[in-house]
Design an enzyme around this catalytic site. Sequence first.
Site, PDB file in Angstrom:
ATOM      1  CE  LYS A 198      26.204   8.000 -32.352  1.00  0.00           C
ATOM      2  NZ  LYS A 198      25.145   7.101 -31.976  1.00  0.00           N
ATOM      3  NE  ARG A 247      30.100   5.130 -31.227  1.00  0.00           N
ATOM      4  CZ  ARG A 247      29.618   4.638 -32.345  1.00  0.00           C
ATOM      5  NH1 ARG A 247      30.435   4.237 -33.302  1.00  0.00           N
ATOM      6  NH2 ARG A 247      28.323   4.537 -32.540  1.00  0.00           N
ATOM      7  CE  LYS A 270      28.324   1.720 -30.058  1.00  0.00           C
ATOM      8  NZ  LYS A 270      28.136   2.041 -28.628  1.00  0.00           N
ATOM      9  CD  GLU A 317      31.373   2.705 -26.752  1.00  0.00           C
ATOM     10  OE1 GLU A 317      30.457   2.728 -27.587  1.00  0.00           O
ATOM     11  OE2 GLU A 317      31.195   2.493 -25.554  1.00  0.00           O
ATOM     12  CD  GLU A 343      20.378   9.602 -25.835  1.00  0.00           C
ATOM     13  OE1 GLU A 343      21.545  10.023 -25.848  1.00  0.00           O
ATOM     14  OE2 GLU A 343      20.037   8.540 -25.253  1.00  0.00           O
ATOM     15  CG  ASN A 357      28.464   5.104 -23.510  1.00  0.00           C
ATOM     16  OD1 ASN A 357      27.553   4.999 -24.332  1.00  0.00           O
ATOM     17  ND2 ASN A 357      29.584   4.416 -23.604  1.00  0.00           N
ATOM     18  CG  HIS A 370      17.529   4.517 -23.817  1.00  0.00           C
ATOM     19  ND1 HIS A 370      18.438   3.826 -23.044  1.00  0.00           N
ATOM     20  CD2 HIS A 370      18.254   5.327 -24.608  1.00  0.00           C
ATOM     21  CE1 HIS A 370      19.668   4.207 -23.380  1.00  0.00           C
ATOM     22  NE2 HIS A 370      19.582   5.112 -24.329  1.00  0.00           N
ATOM     23  CG  HIS A 396      22.557   1.272 -20.077  1.00  0.00           C
ATOM     24  ND1 HIS A 396      23.807   1.375 -20.640  1.00  0.00           N
ATOM     25  CD2 HIS A 396      21.692   1.633 -21.051  1.00  0.00           C
ATOM     26  CE1 HIS A 396      23.703   1.785 -21.891  1.00  0.00           C
ATOM     27  NE2 HIS A 396      22.419   1.953 -22.165  1.00  0.00           N
ATOM     28  NE  ARG A 413      31.099 -14.305 -46.690  1.00  0.00           N
ATOM     29  CZ  ARG A 413      30.873 -15.154 -47.683  1.00  0.00           C
ATOM     30  NH1 ARG A 413      30.503 -14.689 -48.872  1.00  0.00           N
ATOM     31  NH2 ARG A 413      30.998 -16.446 -47.503  1.00  0.00           N
ATOM     32  CG  HIS A 454      23.781   6.451 -22.184  1.00  0.00           C
ATOM     33  ND1 HIS A 454      23.801   7.825 -22.250  1.00  0.00           N
ATOM     34  CD2 HIS A 454      23.008   6.052 -23.234  1.00  0.00           C
ATOM     35  CE1 HIS A 454      23.089   8.232 -23.289  1.00  0.00           C
ATOM     36  NE2 HIS A 454      22.602   7.177 -23.901  1.00  0.00           N
TER      37      HIS A 454
HETATM   38  N1  LIG Z   1      22.354   2.016 -32.706  1.00  0.00           N
HETATM   39  C1  LIG Z   1      22.585   2.929 -31.791  1.00  0.00           C
HETATM   40  O1  LIG Z   1      23.637   3.578 -31.769  1.00  0.00           O
HETATM   41  C2  LIG Z   1      21.528   3.208 -30.779  1.00  0.00           C
HETATM   42  C3  LIG Z   1      21.612   4.358 -29.976  1.00  0.00           C
HETATM   43  C4  LIG Z   1      20.566   4.628 -29.086  1.00  0.00           C
HETATM   44  C5  LIG Z   1      19.478   3.761 -29.008  1.00  0.00           C
HETATM   45  N2  LIG Z   1      19.438   2.661 -29.811  1.00  0.00           N
HETATM   46  C6  LIG Z   1      18.286   1.739 -29.760  1.00  0.00           C
HETATM   47  O2  LIG Z   1      17.142   2.448 -30.207  1.00  0.00           O
HETATM   48  C7  LIG Z   1      15.985   1.800 -29.688  1.00  0.00           C
HETATM   49  C8  LIG Z   1      15.005   2.866 -29.224  1.00  0.00           C
HETATM   50  O3  LIG Z   1      14.659   3.659 -30.337  1.00  0.00           O
HETATM   51  P1  LIG Z   1      13.385   4.641 -30.300  1.00  0.00           P
HETATM   52  O4  LIG Z   1      13.421   5.431 -29.051  1.00  0.00           O
HETATM   53  O5  LIG Z   1      13.360   5.330 -31.593  1.00  0.00           O
HETATM   54  O6  LIG Z   1      12.169   3.634 -30.094  1.00  0.00           O
HETATM   55  P2  LIG Z   1      11.213   2.863 -31.146  1.00  0.00           P
HETATM   56  O7  LIG Z   1      11.933   2.518 -32.370  1.00  0.00           O
HETATM   57  O8  LIG Z   1      10.581   1.766 -30.374  1.00  0.00           O
HETATM   58  O9  LIG Z   1      10.108   3.971 -31.479  1.00  0.00           O
HETATM   59  C9  LIG Z   1       9.298   4.476 -30.456  1.00  0.00           C
HETATM   60  C10 LIG Z   1       7.808   4.404 -30.817  1.00  0.00           C
HETATM   61  O10 LIG Z   1       7.506   5.465 -31.718  1.00  0.00           O
HETATM   62  C11 LIG Z   1       6.821   4.961 -32.872  1.00  0.00           C
HETATM   63  N3  LIG Z   1       7.161   5.865 -33.945  1.00  0.00           N
HETATM   64  C12 LIG Z   1       8.333   5.959 -34.595  1.00  0.00           C
HETATM   65  N4  LIG Z   1       8.342   6.996 -35.428  1.00  0.00           N
HETATM   66  C13 LIG Z   1       7.122   7.583 -35.314  1.00  0.00           C
HETATM   67  C14 LIG Z   1       6.544   8.728 -35.905  1.00  0.00           C
HETATM   68  N5  LIG Z   1       7.228   9.523 -36.728  1.00  0.00           N
HETATM   69  N6  LIG Z   1       5.265   9.036 -35.581  1.00  0.00           N
HETATM   70  C15 LIG Z   1       4.578   8.276 -34.684  1.00  0.00           C
HETATM   71  N7  LIG Z   1       5.102   7.205 -34.068  1.00  0.00           N
HETATM   72  C16 LIG Z   1       6.362   6.864 -34.376  1.00  0.00           C
HETATM   73  C17 LIG Z   1       7.315   3.558 -33.003  1.00  0.00           C
HETATM   74  O11 LIG Z   1       6.414   2.776 -33.750  1.00  0.00           O
HETATM   75  C18 LIG Z   1       7.413   3.132 -31.535  1.00  0.00           C
HETATM   76  O12 LIG Z   1       6.172   2.710 -31.045  1.00  0.00           O
HETATM   77  C19 LIG Z   1      16.457   0.876 -28.597  1.00  0.00           C
HETATM   78  O13 LIG Z   1      16.368  -0.446 -29.044  1.00  0.00           O
HETATM   79  C20 LIG Z   1      17.920   1.264 -28.384  1.00  0.00           C
HETATM   80  O14 LIG Z   1      18.719   0.174 -27.977  1.00  0.00           O
HETATM   81  C21 LIG Z   1      20.428   2.375 -30.681  1.00  0.00           C
END
Ligand SMILES: NC(=O)c1ccc[n+]([C@@H]2O[C@H](COP(=O)([O-])OP(=O)(O)OC[C@H]3O[C@@H](n4cnc5c(N)ncnc54)[C@H](O)[C@@H]3O)[C@@H](O)[C@H]2O)c1
Length: 364
Positions: free
Chosen positions: A230, A244, A146, A240, A188, A248, A268, A255, A124, A251
């Site tokens: 943020k 919040r 999130k 949201e 972003e 977006n 993305h 999306h 939990r 976005h």
């Molecule tokens: N929770 C939220 O509020 C929120 C907001 C925006 C996006 N997201 C989510 O985030 C995800 C995308 O995240 P991302 O863009 O970080 O992608 P990711 O986590 O896939 O990382 C991108 C790539 O970079 C590599 N990597 C990470 N750190 C590294 C480093 N320091 N050096 C070398 N390589 C490295 C990873 O292994 C991966 O291959 C999506 O699933 C999206 O839905 C969540």
Amino acid sequence: MAENRTGQRLTVGLPDGRGYPIVLGSGLLGTAGLLDPFVGAQVLLVSNAAVAERYLDAVRASLGTDRADVVLIGDGERFKTLDTYATILDALIAKRHSRATSVVALGGGVVGDVAGFAAATYQRGVGLVQIPTTLLAQVDSSVGGKTAVNHATGKNLIGAFYQPRAVIADVDVLTTLPEREYRAGLAEVVKYGVIADAGFFAWLERSMEALLRREPDALIRAVRRSCEIKAEVVAEDEREQGRRAILNFGHTFGHAIEAQTGYTTYLHGEAVAIGMAMAARLSADLGRIREADADRLQLLLRRAGLPTEADGIEAVATLATMGMDKKAVDGRIRLVLCDRIGGVSVTADTPDEKIAKAIADGAT
Ligand SMILES: NC(=O)c1ccc[n+]([C@@H]2O[C@H](COP(=O)([O-])OP(=O)(O)OC[C@H]3O[C@@H](n4cnc5c(N)ncnc54)[C@H](O)[C@@H]3O)[C@@H](O)[C@H]2O)c1
């Protein structure tokens, strides 16, 4: 201006004692005791192989003890699944982690989202510390609580709002990020300037070259201001229900572009860059901002090496996808539109023809 690199602290202010610090700097990872205020007697470190080989030892050193168990998950969005989530829970159970344990997520948004959801639900809810290693994760996904995994029918369909105990953002880790991932994160950062801070936007215009060189001082400033904005928005509207939604910006278009191109053409952040350009053009078309402001945003995105037009999309199909977005209200497309550089509003009364025109104008 020289930045204090050794650990600046911001606070995400939330009610009921759930606020938490964002510790930000250069050369943080590896500092003995860095994590100790935020974790309990047991720790499960969650990462993937690519990140772990570079940074796991430093994080272990920051823990100051040997007490961490480790689970590595697959690399990439296709591993943001219930199966991966179950792997993390299995590790917690196999190593007999109690309610006092802490999950430490070391990686990009994928690791952070799935490890966060595991922390939210194991017994939990246990402690969670985010150590974001991509620019996108440092300025966006690690802050705000999130957490989610994807379902075969859609992204982020299963998840929870669950705030970490701390976010530790060391900009040095960004030096090993692949160029395309890094630039996608810049989208972003630019977004925060457009939605909330004209001065920051102007600073980004002045500092884009330093940012592209990944200079630590520029990075610290960019990550700090992004996180401040943020944090401020999240503190006001954690779940949201109102404000919040301004996060977006770009976005809803983004999306739909990702969906229309099968999630393979654009990262993305790249889709968000195109979406922001479309939203700005639409804002100009509606007379909300001057054409010159839409051009200014487009130019900054291009200087960041980001696309501002989409290849392989069709306006009518993209519009239909936007109407199905889970954030649409009563079938009306909710859009974040610019009032100026540094200010946006959420709207639900834009005629479909105008939205379709913005998409068509932004398609090559
Ligand atoms: N929770 C939220 O509020 C929120 C907001 C925006 C996006 N997201 C989510 O985030 C995800 C995308 O995240 P991302 O863009 O970080 O992608 P990711 O986590 O896939 O990382 C991108 C790539 O970079 C590599 N990597 C990470 N750190 C590294 C480093 N320091 N050096 C070398 N390589 C490295 C990873 O292994 C991966 O291959 C999506 O699933 C999206 O839905 C969540």
